[in-house]
Scaffold this active site. Structure first.
Site, short mmCIF file in Angstrom:
data_model
loop_
_atom_site.label_atom_id
_atom_site.label_comp_id
_atom_site.label_asym_id
_atom_site.label_seq_id
_atom_site.Cartn_x
_atom_site.Cartn_y
_atom_site.Cartn_z
N ASP A 202 -2.70 5.84 11.95
CA ASP A 202 -1.84 5.36 10.87
C ASP A 202 -0.54 6.16 10.84
O ASP A 202 -0.53 7.32 10.42
CB ASP A 202 -2.60 5.48 9.55
CG ASP A 202 -1.82 4.96 8.35
OD1 ASP A 202 -0.63 4.61 8.51
OD2 ASP A 202 -2.39 4.92 7.24
N HIS B 290 1.42 5.04 6.43
CA HIS B 290 1.14 5.67 5.13
C HIS B 290 1.37 7.18 5.25
O HIS B 290 1.72 7.67 6.32
CB HIS B 290 -0.30 5.36 4.71
CG HIS B 290 -0.55 3.89 4.55
ND1 HIS B 290 -1.17 3.14 5.51
CD2 HIS B 290 -0.21 3.05 3.56
CE1 HIS B 290 -1.21 1.87 5.11
NE2 HIS B 290 -0.63 1.79 3.93
N SER C 249 0.81 -1.21 0.00
CA SER C 249 0.00 0.00 0.00
C SER C 249 0.85 1.27 0.00
O SER C 249 0.33 2.36 -0.25
CB SER C 249 -0.95 0.01 1.20
OG SER C 249 -0.23 -0.20 2.38
#
Ligand SMILES: *[C@@H]1O[C@H](CO)[C@@H](O)[C@H](O)[C@H]1NC(C)=O
Ligand SMILES: *[C@@H]1O[C@H](CO)[C@@H](O)[C@H](O)[C@H]1NC(C)=O
Ligand SMILES: *[C@@H]1O[C@H](CO)[C@@H](O)[C@H](O)[C@H]1NC(C)=O
Ligand SMILES: *[C@@H]1O[C@H](CO)[C@@H](O)[C@H](O)[C@H]1NC(C)=O
Ligand SMILES: *[C@@H]1O[C@H](CO)[C@@H](O)[C@H](O)[C@H]1NC(C)=O
Length: 368
Positions: free
Chosen positions: A344, A347, A119
């Site tokens: 998170d 990312h 990702s």
């Protein structure tokens, strides 16, 4: 006779001194951050620091119609904005400003670019598609996503395609639970990779998963099967398999191969602050200024660099680890997909750090 030899020696010595002075001079010129774009051969674009630039960001994520919610920090409620305003400044030269119509219209015409990875590759693919959409808003584009994990962004007017193939390990995992086998010596996705003109690989984050997030039950390496092994060792074996596959299957005169270096997490503030305590990226609003990161080099990045050196036709390592380590402020934290429940710190917000990765890619492709 003797004098002739002696004077030849003196001349040689003088030439050597002149060459050394010359090198010294160019080292000084190239080391100066205020110098105009200078000698690319001696400028490492991955060494530098983040500088505040009020002309940033390069696009407004609100005008990028296809951006995924997990990267869309501002509309998710992120209150601060300075994280959008930093530009990567290499110490020895300047980067070209990203120009999407140039990107599409020049080398990418008729070409296919493919990101292959986890990702973080999706993060970079989205950044590139937003950058391109922003620069060429009138160019029609189509997005398709197949169940196999291939996302295709295409600009028919330019006959160019920007793809993302989800593939967290690059090597194969076969079988169904509870007999899923991670095969460190095997790559079966290569026929897809061969369709691209530019390949940008990345793999690391999934290697650390354990328990329910670990998508295999045993690991096979050579003729040995084990339940588990040191993950950095497994990673090195897999990257070696990947490197051999590239050497055997890709013609570097036709296809450019990059390895996008390891993107760091910011889950432990002791990595960047001596008084870090138990913090994470939550609440961070400023980069680490300067060019040094307390935790030092990333072990996985060192593995990748070592493996790439063994290649007969080395892939280009895009060594984005340090520049990204410095961006403890760049993650979605509680303004990502998982909100406050699953912050998170892996990312990156868009607009944000991956835009700079793509500027470096632009520089690698067209200006080096
Ligand atoms: C860059 O530096 C190298 C070595 O100092 C030199 O050989 C080369 O000509 C320079 N190139 C340019 C474009 O200045
Ligand atoms: C971007 O690239 C295009 C095509 O090469 C060129 O015409 C244009 O002037 C460039 N824009 C900027 C701001 O440099
Ligand atoms: C588009 O590019 C491909 C190569 O990727 C080429 O075979 C094809 O002819 C091009 N089509 C047009 C309409 O230019
Ligand atoms: C985009 O598509 C629209 C509608 O099909 C068309 O009118 C327009 O000319 C296209 N633009 C480009 C740049 O191809
Ligand atoms: C495993 O492979 C090695 C070398 O590839 C070989 O020497 C060894 O006999 C093999 N072991 C088994 C159990 O097949």
């Amino acid at each position: 006779m003797m004098r002739g030899v002696a004077s030849t020696g003196v001349v040689t010595l003088m030439v050597m001194v002149l060459v050394m002075l010359n090198q010294l001079e160019s080292a000084i010129v190239n080391g100066s951050p205020s110098s105009s774009p200078s000698n690319k051969t001696s400028c490492n674009i991955y060494r530098g620091s983040w500088v505040y630039d009020k002309s940033y960001p390069l696009y407004d994520s609100a005008t990028c119609p296809f951006i995924e919610r997990q990267f869309n920090c501002k509309p998710n409620g992120r209150p601060d904005s300075n994280y959008l305003k930093y530009r990567w400044q290499p110490s020895g030269c300047n980067l070209p400003r990203f120009n999407g119509s140039d990107f599409l219209g020049r080398k990418m015409k008729g070409k296919k670019l493919m990101f292959v990875g986890d990702s973080l590759s999706l993060n970079q693919w989205q950044s590139l598609t937003c950058l391109l959409h922003n620069s060429a808003p009138n160019a029609n584009f189509t997005i398709t996503r197949s169940p196999s994990g291939l996302s295709i962004f295409s600009f028919p007017a330019y006959n160019s395609t920007i793809m993302f193939s989800r593939n967290a390990f690059l090597v194969d995992i076969v079988g169904a639970p509870p007999k899923r086998v991670m095969k460190l010596d095997s790559i079966s996705s290569g026929s897809l990779w061969k369709t691209a003109d530019i390949l940008i690989f990345n793999s690391w984050h999934w290697w650390l998963h354990t328990d329910r997030k670990q998508p295999w039950d045993t690991i096979v390496s050579g003729n040995v099967t084990v339940r588990d092994m040191d993950r950095l060792v497994a990673y090195e074996k897999a990257m070696t398999t990947w490197a051999k596959w590239i050497d055997q299957n890709i013609d570097p005169s036709k296809t450019k191969v990059f390895f996008q270096g390891v993107s760091p997490d910011h889950t432990h503030s002791s990595d960047w602050s001596k008084s870090g305590g138990k913090g994470s990226c939550i609440g961070e609003t400023k980069p680490v200024m300067g060019s040094d990161y307390l935790a030092g080099p990333h072990p996985a990045e060192m593995v990748v660099a070592k493996v790439i050196k063994t290649m007969k036709k080395p892939a280009r390592l895009m060594d984005v680890t340090l520049m990204s380590q410095l961006r403890k402020d760049g993650h979605p934290s509680v303004y990502g997909f998982g909100g406050h429940r699953v912050p998170d710190c892996s990312h990156w917000c868009l607009a944000g750090v991956p835009d700079s990765w793509n500027q470096l890619l632009y520089s690698e492709l067209f200006h080096s």
